[in-house]
Design a protein around this motif. Structure first.
Motif, PDB file in Angstrom:
ATOM      1  N   VAL A 107       1.567 -31.116 -34.606  1.00  0.00           N
ATOM      2  CA  VAL A 107       1.889 -31.283 -36.012  1.00  0.00           C
ATOM      3  C   VAL A 107       2.823 -32.483 -36.119  1.00  0.00           C
ATOM      4  CG1 VAL A 107       1.530 -28.902 -36.707  1.00  0.00           C
ATOM      5  CG2 VAL A 107       3.729 -29.568 -35.748  1.00  0.00           C
ATOM      6  N   THR A 108       2.826 -33.146 -37.272  1.00  0.00           N
ATOM      7  CA  THR A 108       3.556 -34.404 -37.342  1.00  0.00           C
ATOM      8  C   THR A 108       4.493 -34.539 -38.532  1.00  0.00           C
ATOM      9  OG1 THR A 108       1.771 -35.485 -38.560  1.00  0.00           O
ATOM     10  CG2 THR A 108       1.668 -35.613 -36.161  1.00  0.00           C
ATOM     11  N   THR A 109       4.534 -33.574 -39.413  1.00  0.00           N
ATOM     12  CA  THR A 109       5.404 -33.712 -40.586  1.00  0.00           C
ATOM     13  C   THR A 109       6.689 -32.917 -40.393  1.00  0.00           C
ATOM     14  OG1 THR A 109       4.306 -31.895 -41.707  1.00  0.00           O
ATOM     15  CG2 THR A 109       3.474 -34.105 -42.136  1.00  0.00           C
ATOM     16  N   GLU A 110       7.761 -33.390 -40.994  1.00  0.00           N
ATOM     17  CA  GLU A 110       9.066 -32.751 -40.803  1.00  0.00           C
ATOM     18  C   GLU A 110       9.035 -31.280 -41.161  1.00  0.00           C
ATOM     19  OE1 GLU A 110      11.697 -36.432 -42.413  1.00  0.00           O
ATOM     20  OE2 GLU A 110      12.776 -34.590 -41.944  1.00  0.00           O
ATOM     21  N   GLY A 111       8.318 -30.936 -42.207  1.00  0.00           N
ATOM     22  CA  GLY A 111       8.281 -29.553 -42.658  1.00  0.00           C
ATOM     23  C   GLY A 111       7.650 -28.592 -41.677  1.00  0.00           C
ATOM     24  N   ASP A 112       6.912 -29.113 -40.707  1.00  0.00           N
ATOM     25  CA  ASP A 112       6.294 -28.264 -39.693  1.00  0.00           C
ATOM     26  C   ASP A 112       7.278 -27.834 -38.615  1.00  0.00           C
ATOM     27  OD1 ASP A 112       3.387 -30.302 -39.970  1.00  0.00           O
ATOM     28  OD2 ASP A 112       3.608 -28.227 -40.656  1.00  0.00           O
ATOM     29  N   PHE A 113       8.441 -28.472 -38.595  1.00  0.00           N
ATOM     30  CA  PHE A 113       9.418 -28.224 -37.541  1.00  0.00           C
ATOM     31  C   PHE A 113      10.616 -27.476 -38.101  1.00  0.00           C
ATOM     32  CE2 PHE A 113       7.549 -30.707 -34.154  1.00  0.00           C
ATOM     33  CZ  PHE A 113       6.690 -31.562 -34.848  1.00  0.00           C
ATOM     34  N   GLY A 114      10.978 -26.375 -37.451  1.00  0.00           N
ATOM     35  CA  GLY A 114      12.031 -25.530 -37.997  1.00  0.00           C
ATOM     36  C   GLY A 114      13.346 -25.604 -37.275  1.00  0.00           C
ATOM     37  N   SER A 115      13.357 -26.104 -36.062  1.00  0.00           N
ATOM     38  CA  SER A 115      14.584 -26.207 -35.277  1.00  0.00           C
ATOM     39  C   SER A 115      14.781 -27.667 -34.896  1.00  0.00           C
ATOM     40  CB  SER A 115      14.507 -25.361 -34.012  1.00  0.00           C
ATOM     41  OG  SER A 115      14.319 -24.004 -34.330  1.00  0.00           O
TER      42      SER A 115
END
Length: 126
Positions: A107-115
């Motif tokens: 995944v490549t968008t900031e919103g896909d990353f939670g930590s």
């Protein structure tokens, strides 16, 4: 939740190399895709690279393709970013991040990353 700590940043001359490390704690590291982003002063955070949970798939932003290499060691809970042929425009704070979900490919968008880690400064002089 995954806790992340980056290291390896510093000052380097153009054309040089650095290797960033991101140490993770938490039981879910090995099941999460891991990404690197960067943010230069006055600019938005930019996607750099991502690696799938098992290391089988990698993806790079156009500005770093062919120069940077992402890798991971799930036994050590570490993800790396090898940066070669550095340019002054690579100067930024570099952040590692963990996917919100397990067992996705990339995944490549900031919103896909939670930590997110706290970031490490990379400065490339001309």
């Amino acid at each position: 939740q995954v806790q992340l700590v980056e290291s390896g940043g510093g000052l380097v001359q153009a054309g040089g190399s650095l290797r960033l490390s991101c140490a993770a704690s938490g039981r879910t590291f090995s099941s999460r895709a891991m990404g690197w982003f960067r943010q230069a002063p006055g600019k938005e955070r930019e996607f750099v690279s991502v690696i799938s949970w098992n290391g089988g798939t990698t993806y790079y932003g156009d500005s770093v393709k062919g120069r940077f290499t992402i890798s991971r060691d799930n036994a050590k809970n570490i993800v790396y970013l090898q940066m070669n042929r550095l340019k002054p425009e690579d100067t930024a704070v570099y952040y590692c991040a963990a996917d919100n979900y397990s067992f996705r490919s990339v995944v490549t968008t900031e919103g896909d990353f939670g930590s997110w880690g706290q970031g490490t400064q990379v400065t490339v002089s001309s």
